[in-house]
Design a protein around this motif. Structure first.
Motif, PDB file in Angstrom:
ATOM      1  N   PRO A   1       0.744  -1.223  -0.018  1.00  0.00           N
ATOM      2  CA  PRO A   1      -0.055  -0.125   0.023  1.00  0.00           C
ATOM      3  C   PRO A   1       0.662   1.445   0.006  1.00  0.00           C
ATOM      4  O   PRO A   1       0.298   2.529  -0.381  1.00  0.00           O
ATOM      5  N   VAL A   2       2.099   1.251   0.429  1.00  0.00           N
ATOM      6  CA  VAL A   2       2.962   2.414   0.193  1.00  0.00           C
ATOM      7  C   VAL A   2       3.218   2.982  -1.017  1.00  0.00           C
ATOM      8  O   VAL A   2       3.137   4.114  -1.522  1.00  0.00           O
ATOM      9  N   PHE A   3       2.852   2.343  -2.211  1.00  0.00           N
ATOM     10  CA  PHE A   3       2.777   2.782  -3.546  1.00  0.00           C
ATOM     11  C   PHE A   3       1.644   3.563  -3.757  1.00  0.00           C
ATOM     12  O   PHE A   3       1.609   4.334  -4.887  1.00  0.00           O
ATOM     13  N   ASP A   4       0.466   3.695  -2.917  1.00  0.00           N
ATOM     14  CA  ASP A   4      -0.298   4.625  -2.939  1.00  0.00           C
ATOM     15  C   ASP A   4      -0.384   5.830  -2.322  1.00  0.00           C
ATOM     16  O   ASP A   4      -1.173   6.934  -2.112  1.00  0.00           O
ATOM     17  N   VAL A   5       1.005   6.291  -1.846  1.00  0.00           N
ATOM     18  CA  VAL A   5       1.046   7.169  -0.757  1.00  0.00           C
ATOM     19  C   VAL A   5       0.784   8.486  -1.295  1.00  0.00           C
ATOM     20  O   VAL A   5       0.357   9.446  -0.513  1.00  0.00           O
ATOM     21  N   ALA A   6       1.223   8.903  -2.391  1.00  0.00           N
ATOM     22  CA  ALA A   6       0.952  10.332  -3.212  1.00  0.00           C
ATOM     23  C   ALA A   6      -0.657  10.418  -3.321  1.00  0.00           C
ATOM     24  O   ALA A   6      -0.900  11.658  -2.793  1.00  0.00           O
ATOM     25  N   HIS A   7      -1.526   9.571  -3.492  1.00  0.00           N
ATOM     26  CA  HIS A   7      -3.046   9.725  -3.235  1.00  0.00           C
ATOM     27  C   HIS A   7      -3.472   9.892  -1.958  1.00  0.00           C
ATOM     28  O   HIS A   7      -4.220  10.777  -1.437  1.00  0.00           O
ATOM     29  N   VAL A   8      -2.816   9.234  -0.950  1.00  0.00           N
ATOM     30  CA  VAL A   8      -3.100   9.362   0.524  1.00  0.00           C
ATOM     31  C   VAL A   8      -2.574  10.880   0.834  1.00  0.00           C
ATOM     32  O   VAL A   8      -3.454  11.560   1.628  1.00  0.00           O
ATOM     33  N   ILE A   9      -1.411  11.298   0.356  1.00  0.00           N
ATOM     34  CA  ILE A   9      -1.118  12.704   1.052  1.00  0.00           C
ATOM     35  C   ILE A   9      -1.821  13.663   0.373  1.00  0.00           C
ATOM     36  O   ILE A   9      -2.339  14.523   1.008  1.00  0.00           O
ATOM     37  N   GLU A  10      -2.621  13.528  -1.041  1.00  0.00           N
ATOM     38  CA  GLU A  10      -3.421  14.450  -1.362  1.00  0.00           C
ATOM     39  C   GLU A  10      -4.865  14.350  -0.655  1.00  0.00           C
ATOM     40  O   GLU A  10      -5.371  15.282  -0.538  1.00  0.00           O
ATOM     41  N   ASP A  11      -5.266  13.305  -0.223  1.00  0.00           N
ATOM     42  CA  ASP A  11      -6.418  13.117   0.417  1.00  0.00           C
ATOM     43  C   ASP A  11      -6.301  13.905   1.878  1.00  0.00           C
ATOM     44  O   ASP A  11      -7.338  14.535   2.244  1.00  0.00           O
ATOM     45  N   ALA A  12      -5.219  13.396   2.423  1.00  0.00           N
ATOM     46  CA  ALA A  12      -5.132  14.165   3.813  1.00  0.00           C
ATOM     47  C   ALA A  12      -4.929  15.728   3.516  1.00  0.00           C
ATOM     48  O   ALA A  12      -5.465  16.544   4.591  1.00  0.00           O
ATOM     49  N   GLN A  13      -4.259  16.133   2.507  1.00  0.00           N
ATOM     50  CA  GLN A  13      -4.205  17.594   2.276  1.00  0.00           C
ATOM     51  C   GLN A  13      -5.472  18.245   2.006  1.00  0.00           C
ATOM     52  O   GLN A  13      -5.947  19.458   2.497  1.00  0.00           O
ATOM     53  N   ALA A  14      -6.495  17.511   1.341  1.00  0.00           N
ATOM     54  CA  ALA A  14      -7.824  17.976   1.050  1.00  0.00           C
ATOM     55  C   ALA A  14      -8.562  18.005   2.324  1.00  0.00           C
ATOM     56  O   ALA A  14      -9.689  18.708   2.457  1.00  0.00           O
ATOM     57  N   ARG A  15      -8.064  17.299   3.389  1.00  0.00           N
ATOM     58  CA  ARG A  15      -9.010  17.391   4.819  1.00  0.00           C
ATOM     59  C   ARG A  15      -8.309  18.362   5.480  1.00  0.00           C
ATOM     60  O   ARG A  15      -8.605  18.325   6.746  1.00  0.00           O
ATOM     61  N   GLY A  16      -7.256  19.011   5.235  1.00  0.00           N
ATOM     62  CA  GLY A  16      -6.709  19.946   5.932  1.00  0.00           C
ATOM     63  C   GLY A  16      -5.370  19.847   6.676  1.00  0.00           C
ATOM     64  O   GLY A  16      -4.782  20.583   7.611  1.00  0.00           O
ATOM     65  N   TRP A  17      -4.627  18.758   6.121  1.00  0.00           N
ATOM     66  CA  TRP A  17      -3.535  18.455   6.627  1.00  0.00           C
ATOM     67  C   TRP A  17      -2.288  18.824   6.096  1.00  0.00           C
ATOM     68  O   TRP A  17      -2.286  18.855   4.809  1.00  0.00           O
ATOM     69  N   ASP A  18      -1.344  19.367   6.870  1.00  0.00           N
ATOM     70  CA  ASP A  18       0.133  19.526   6.160  1.00  0.00           C
ATOM     71  C   ASP A  18       0.785  18.330   6.593  1.00  0.00           C
ATOM     72  O   ASP A  18       1.069  17.889   7.619  1.00  0.00           O
ATOM     73  N   VAL A  19       1.211  17.709   5.442  1.00  0.00           N
ATOM     74  CA  VAL A  19       1.915  16.049   5.607  1.00  0.00           C
ATOM     75  C   VAL A  19       3.178  16.166   5.445  1.00  0.00           C
ATOM     76  O   VAL A  19       3.763  16.617   4.874  1.00  0.00           O
ATOM     77  N   CYS A  20       3.754  15.604   6.435  1.00  0.00           N
ATOM     78  CA  CYS A  20       5.190  15.203   6.528  1.00  0.00           C
ATOM     79  C   CYS A  20       5.258  13.623   6.521  1.00  0.00           C
ATOM     80  O   CYS A  20       4.876  13.011   7.017  1.00  0.00           O
TER      81      CYS A  20
END
Length: 175
Positions: free
Chosen positions: A14-33
Motif C-alpha cells: 500500500p505504500v505505492f499509493d502514498v501520493a494519493h493518500v497525501i493528497e487526500d490528507a491535504q484535502a482534509r486540511g493536513w500539512d503532511v510530513c
C-alpha cells in the motif's frame, strides 16, 4: 488553521499509493510530513523528489545528525500506515533503530494522537508477539485499526492485499 500530520510508512504494497493518500490528507486540511522505513524509501526512490514537492517537506527515512535543525514542524497527529509486522513489533518493544519507529515511539511520550493500521498477512498475524505488540500499543493510547474496522489480513503469499482501507485510517486521524 492547518494541522500537521506525520505520515509514517513501512515497506508494504500500500505504500505505492502514498501520493494519493497525501493528497487526500491535504484535502482534509493536513500539512503532511512523510517518513519512510529505509526499505520503503528504496521502493519509492524514483518518487521521493515528487513526494517532497507534494508535501512541501523533505521525505525522511534517516535520523538527522546531532546539531542539524529539525526540518519538520511539530506534529498534531501521527498515522503509521502501512505498518508491517516488523515495524509494529519494533515499535511496541521500543527498538528505535529506524527513524519512523523512533518518531512513533516519541509521539507516545509526547501525547501526540496516534493511529496505526498494520498491514500483514494471517500467518504473521498469528505469531504470538504480534498480538502482544498490538496490545502494548493500544495500552499506550494508539488507535490500532486492525481486523474489523481496519485492515483485515489475507493469507500468506506473494500477492499484495486486494485493497488497503486508507480512508478509514485518515478518518481515524481526523476524529
Amino acid at each position: 488553521m492547518t494541522r500537521t500530520l506525520y505520515l509514517l510508512c513501512s515497506a508494504a504494497p500500500p505504500v505505492f499509493d502514498v501520493a494519493h493518500v497525501i493528497e487526500d490528507a491535504q484535502a482534509r486540511g493536513w500539512d503532511v510530513c512523510l517518513g519512510l522505513t529505509p526499505t520503503a524509501a528504496h521502493w519509492l526512490a524514483g518518487s521521493l523528489d515528487g513526494l517532497a514537492a507534494l508535501t512541501g517537506h523533505p521525505v525522511r527515512w534517516q535520523y538527522k545528525l546531532p546539531g542539524e535543525p529539525d526540518v519538520w514542524p511539530p506534529a498534531d497527529a501521527l498515522l503509521f500506515a502501512p505498518a508491517t509486522f516488523n515495524s509494529i513489533n519494533a515499535w511496541a518493544l521500543g527498538l528505535t533503530d529506524r527513524f519512523v519507529v523512533g518518531v512513533a515511539a516519541e509521539a507516545l511520550g509526547k501525547g501526540t494522537p496516534t493511529v496505526t493500521m498494520p498491514c500483514t498477512n494471517t500467518a504473521l498475524a498469528a505469531h504470538p508477539q504480534f498480538e502482544q505488540s498490538l496490545a502494548i500499543l493500544r495500552t499506550a493510547g494508539v488507535d490500532v485499526r486492525f481486523g474489523e474496522g481496519g485492515f483485515i489480513p489475507g493469507p500468506a503469499g506473494p500477492d499484495a492485499p486486494a485493497s488497503f482501507p486508507w480512508p478509514i485510517a485518515l478518518d481515524a486521524v481526523s476524529a
